[in-house]
Design a protein around this motif. Sequence first.
Motif: not given
Length: 265
Positions: A210, A206-208, A247-248, A250, A1-2, A203-204, A244
């Motif tokens: 992305h 979408l991540n950092a 999102l954390a 939310s 994913m990175n 929250r699953v 970020e």
Amino acid sequence: MNDFQIQLRNVNVTRYVTPLREGGSMPAIAEADDGFLYVLKFRGAGQGPRALIAELIGGEIARILGFRVPELVFASLDEAFGRTEPDEEIQDLLKASVGLNLALHYLSGAITFDPTVTKIDTKLASQIVWLDCFLTNMDRTCRNTNMLVWHKELWLIDHGASLYFHHSWQNWEEQAKRPFVLVKDHVLLPWASELELVDSEFRVLLNAAHIRSVVNLIPDVWLEGEVNFETKEAHREAYAKFLESRLAHSAIFLKEAQHAREVFI
């Protein structure tokens, strides 16, 4: 994913077709050198490049989350357009927007979403409300839904009013953790009954990685003249950290949306 990366196409505007005067920043329908029509958003308009940055971030994050969003492209505008336009107001706008702008693929024949005509399910309504709370998008109201129905499917447009904190950058770290109180005016709030489920799913999704892939799309030229940051890298980093952090945290804007819905209904 990175290794997640997003790329936008680059087009050159070849023909100015017509202004869309219902928009506050006066976007226009224009043709590009790929033969397609686009809704062109100008960096020389009232809110300047910040509106294009919000449009870019909002649209691409919405796409990551599975929403239908017209293709976004970087659109280059030649200085010749300002010379030939007879309307003085449009001429000034074109001259101020020479260079890199943003455009959305034009959905020919699309109609404006009307909640009294087109019904959507509670899951989709909840997803859109969550997205707009996350982006602090104040412009999805009954007065202006900024949604289109095209080929019987719902499409999201116009995210330029999102991320309004960046017009001053005042206390932006704290603003990332604040509730979105304007959710009370959201056109889909009455139907958004599945916000907790959507929150857990998004929250699953979408991540950092992305978020940073989207933020890295911001062109250098749109970041010029910002006095709050010493470098363009620091400027982009602030956008990434804001998103970020939001999102954390939310749960904060989720609770506000649920409360507003209880009051509304």
